[in-house]
Design a protein around this motif. Structure first.
Motif, PDB file in Angstrom:
ATOM      1  N   ALA A 103      -8.970  -1.780   3.117  1.00  0.00           N
ATOM      2  CA  ALA A 103     -10.177  -1.094   3.576  1.00  0.00           C
ATOM      3  C   ALA A 103     -10.059  -0.709   5.047  1.00  0.00           C
ATOM      4  N   GLY A 104      -9.510  -1.592   5.860  1.00  0.00           N
ATOM      5  CA  GLY A 104      -9.328  -1.271   7.274  1.00  0.00           C
ATOM      6  C   GLY A 104      -8.358  -0.114   7.473  1.00  0.00           C
ATOM      7  N   GLY A 105      -7.241  -0.134   6.750  1.00  0.00           N
ATOM      8  CA  GLY A 105      -6.276   0.958   6.847  1.00  0.00           C
ATOM      9  C   GLY A 105      -6.846   2.273   6.356  1.00  0.00           C
ATOM     10  N   LEU A 106      -7.593   2.227   5.258  1.00  0.00           N
ATOM     11  CA  LEU A 106      -8.209   3.446   4.723  1.00  0.00           C
ATOM     12  C   LEU A 106      -9.279   3.984   5.667  1.00  0.00           C
ATOM     13  N   HIS A 107     -10.043   3.093   6.258  1.00  0.00           N
ATOM     14  CA  HIS A 107     -11.079   3.525   7.205  1.00  0.00           C
ATOM     15  C   HIS A 107     -10.453   4.205   8.429  1.00  0.00           C
ATOM     16  N   ARG A 108      -9.356   3.633   8.944  1.00  0.00           N
ATOM     17  CA  ARG A 108      -8.660   4.254  10.076  1.00  0.00           C
ATOM     18  C   ARG A 108      -8.098   5.624   9.692  1.00  0.00           C
ATOM     19  N   ALA A 109      -7.744   5.793   8.410  1.00  0.00           N
ATOM     20  CA  ALA A 109      -7.211   7.071   7.933  1.00  0.00           C
ATOM     21  C   ALA A 109      -8.335   8.046   7.551  1.00  0.00           C
ATOM     22  N   ARG A 110      -9.566   7.665   7.830  1.00  0.00           N
ATOM     23  CA  ARG A 110     -10.743   8.501   7.568  1.00  0.00           C
ATOM     24  C   ARG A 110     -11.006   8.722   6.073  1.00  0.00           C
ATOM     25  N   VAL A 111     -10.652   7.742   5.254  1.00  0.00           N
ATOM     26  CA  VAL A 111     -10.998   7.776   3.837  1.00  0.00           C
ATOM     27  C   VAL A 111     -12.346   7.087   3.707  1.00  0.00           C
ATOM     28  N   GLY A 112     -13.297   7.751   3.072  1.00  0.00           N
ATOM     29  CA  GLY A 112     -14.655   7.227   3.027  1.00  0.00           C
ATOM     30  C   GLY A 112     -14.993   6.413   1.795  1.00  0.00           C
ATOM     31  N   THR A 113     -14.238   6.566   0.704  1.00  0.00           N
ATOM     32  CA  THR A 113     -14.608   5.913  -0.544  1.00  0.00           C
ATOM     33  C   THR A 113     -13.394   5.306  -1.231  1.00  0.00           C
ATOM     34  N   LEU A 114     -13.594   4.115  -1.770  1.00  0.00           N
ATOM     35  CA  LEU A 114     -12.569   3.427  -2.547  1.00  0.00           C
ATOM     36  C   LEU A 114     -13.148   3.150  -3.930  1.00  0.00           C
ATOM     37  N   PHE A 115     -12.444   3.582  -4.977  1.00  0.00           N
ATOM     38  CA  PHE A 115     -12.884   3.373  -6.351  1.00  0.00           C
ATOM     39  C   PHE A 115     -12.031   2.299  -7.004  1.00  0.00           C
ATOM     40  N   ALA A 116     -12.625   1.613  -7.982  1.00  0.00           N
ATOM     41  CA  ALA A 116     -11.912   0.586  -8.735  1.00  0.00           C
ATOM     42  C   ALA A 116     -12.464   0.548 -10.158  1.00  0.00           C
ATOM     43  N   SER A 117     -11.745  -0.131 -11.033  1.00  0.00           N
ATOM     44  CA  SER A 117     -12.165  -0.289 -12.424  1.00  0.00           C
ATOM     45  C   SER A 117     -12.177  -1.765 -12.770  1.00  0.00           C
ATOM     46  N   SER A 118     -13.093  -2.139 -13.664  1.00  0.00           N
ATOM     47  CA  SER A 118     -13.127  -3.517 -14.157  1.00  0.00           C
ATOM     48  C   SER A 118     -13.034  -3.549 -15.678  1.00  0.00           C
ATOM     49  N   ASP A 119     -12.511  -2.482 -16.269  1.00  0.00           N
ATOM     50  CA  ASP A 119     -12.377  -2.409 -17.719  1.00  0.00           C
ATOM     51  C   ASP A 119     -11.307  -3.401 -18.170  1.00  0.00           C
ATOM     52  N   PRO A 120     -11.670  -4.435 -18.925  1.00  0.00           N
ATOM     53  CA  PRO A 120     -10.707  -5.464 -19.316  1.00  0.00           C
ATOM     54  C   PRO A 120      -9.564  -4.941 -20.185  1.00  0.00           C
ATOM     55  N   HIS A 121      -9.727  -3.790 -20.801  1.00  0.00           N
ATOM     56  CA  HIS A 121      -8.666  -3.222 -21.629  1.00  0.00           C
ATOM     57  C   HIS A 121      -7.540  -2.624 -20.796  1.00  0.00           C
ATOM     58  N   ARG A 122      -7.745  -2.487 -19.488  1.00  0.00           N
ATOM     59  CA  ARG A 122      -6.728  -1.885 -18.621  1.00  0.00           C
ATOM     60  C   ARG A 122      -5.778  -2.917 -18.025  1.00  0.00           C
ATOM     61  N   GLY A 123      -5.940  -4.176 -18.340  1.00  0.00           N
ATOM     62  CA  GLY A 123      -5.034  -5.216 -17.841  1.00  0.00           C
ATOM     63  C   GLY A 123      -5.075  -5.324 -16.327  1.00  0.00           C
ATOM     64  N   CYS A 124      -3.890  -5.339 -15.705  1.00  0.00           N
ATOM     65  CA  CYS A 124      -3.819  -5.511 -14.253  1.00  0.00           C
ATOM     66  C   CYS A 124      -4.264  -4.256 -13.500  1.00  0.00           C
ATOM     67  N   ALA A 125      -4.538  -3.178 -14.219  1.00  0.00           N
ATOM     68  CA  ALA A 125      -5.053  -1.977 -13.571  1.00  0.00           C
ATOM     69  C   ALA A 125      -6.552  -2.102 -13.317  1.00  0.00           C
ATOM     70  N   ALA A 126      -7.146  -3.200 -13.741  1.00  0.00           N
ATOM     71  CA  ALA A 126      -8.570  -3.449 -13.523  1.00  0.00           C
ATOM     72  C   ALA A 126      -8.750  -4.772 -12.788  1.00  0.00           C
ATOM     73  N   LEU A 127      -9.765  -4.816 -11.959  1.00  0.00           N
ATOM     74  CA  LEU A 127     -10.073  -6.037 -11.214  1.00  0.00           C
ATOM     75  C   LEU A 127     -11.268  -6.732 -11.852  1.00  0.00           C
ATOM     76  N   PRO A 128     -11.404  -8.040 -11.695  1.00  0.00           N
ATOM     77  CA  PRO A 128     -12.559  -8.734 -12.260  1.00  0.00           C
ATOM     78  C   PRO A 128     -13.864  -8.209 -11.653  1.00  0.00           C
ATOM     79  N   SER A 129     -14.868  -8.003 -12.501  1.00  0.00           N
ATOM     80  CA  SER A 129     -16.135  -7.454 -12.011  1.00  0.00           C
ATOM     81  C   SER A 129     -16.801  -8.399 -11.008  1.00  0.00           C
ATOM     82  N   GLY A 130     -16.630  -9.701 -11.176  1.00  0.00           N
ATOM     83  CA  GLY A 130     -17.199 -10.646 -10.207  1.00  0.00           C
ATOM     84  C   GLY A 130     -16.574 -10.490  -8.826  1.00  0.00           C
ATOM     85  N   PHE A 131     -15.272 -10.229  -8.790  1.00  0.00           N
ATOM     86  CA  PHE A 131     -14.589  -9.997  -7.517  1.00  0.00           C
ATOM     87  C   PHE A 131     -15.106  -8.715  -6.869  1.00  0.00           C
ATOM     88  N   LEU A 132     -15.212  -7.646  -7.657  1.00  0.00           N
ATOM     89  CA  LEU A 132     -15.687  -6.371  -7.112  1.00  0.00           C
ATOM     90  C   LEU A 132     -17.110  -6.498  -6.592  1.00  0.00           C
TER      91      LEU A 132
END
Length: 187
Positions: A103-132
């Protein structure tokens, strides 16, 4: 204390695609990277494509991001493509530390939004919803999609008035007074 194990320090590094090749998700065994084109776009845009958590020379966590556009080609957003922390190292703050580094690196690069997924069918491509949810992401529609506004999530360091005044004085630096004129004879 005898038998007590000293906690090792996990270092977080922002890395490029070359550093994650050969790593595999400890849960599903899928080799990294998942999104080669997005990681290369991130490397080109920001100079890195993810964060590694390293402890005693071994990788204990990984968060990969890819660069994308949000419909407007001038606006770049980031998407978490994969993320994991080794099973024995879960709940020790490694994931949160990697997310803060990203987040710090993205903010310095002027990126305003970070998206993520918590779909359990995506395996490691998804993060736990509690963590998010616990790290500031906001759930969106459709289900399992999350968004983090980096402009509000990354604190901006505000210096006191005295610090700013000191910087101004050092930048301006008073000019030395002129030398007195010397008498010279004119012939």
């Amino acid at each position: 204390m005898v038998g007590a194990q000293e906690d090792a320090v996990v270092s977080i590094e922002l890395v490029g695609p070359g550093a994650v090749r050969g790593l595999a998700c400890p849960y599903c065994g899928r080799p990294m990277p998942l999104d080669e084109a997005g990681m290369i776009a991130a490397q080109a845009a920001w100079g890195w494509c993810g964060a590694l958590g390293i402890e005693d020379g071994r990788t204990v966590g990984l968060l990969l991001v890819s660069a994308a556009t949000s419909g407007d080609p001038r606006v770049t957003v980031a998407r978490i493509g994969a993320g994991w922390v080794r099973p024995g190292d879960v709940r020790q703050g490694t994931g949160r530390a990697m997310l803060h580094a990203l987040a710090g690196g993205l903010h310095r690069a002027r990126v305003g939004t970070l998206f993520a997924s918590s779909d359990p069918h995506r395996g490691c491509a998804a993060l736990p919803s509690g963590f998010l949810d616990g790290t500031g992401f906001i759930a969106m529609n459709p289900a399992h999609h999350w968004r983090l506004d980096l402009n509000g999530a990354v604190p901006v360091v505000k210096h006191s008035v005295l610090v700013r005044l000191g910087r101004l004085v050092r930048a301006v630096r008073p000019v030395a007074p002129p030398e007195p004129a010397r008498r010279t004879e004119i012939r």
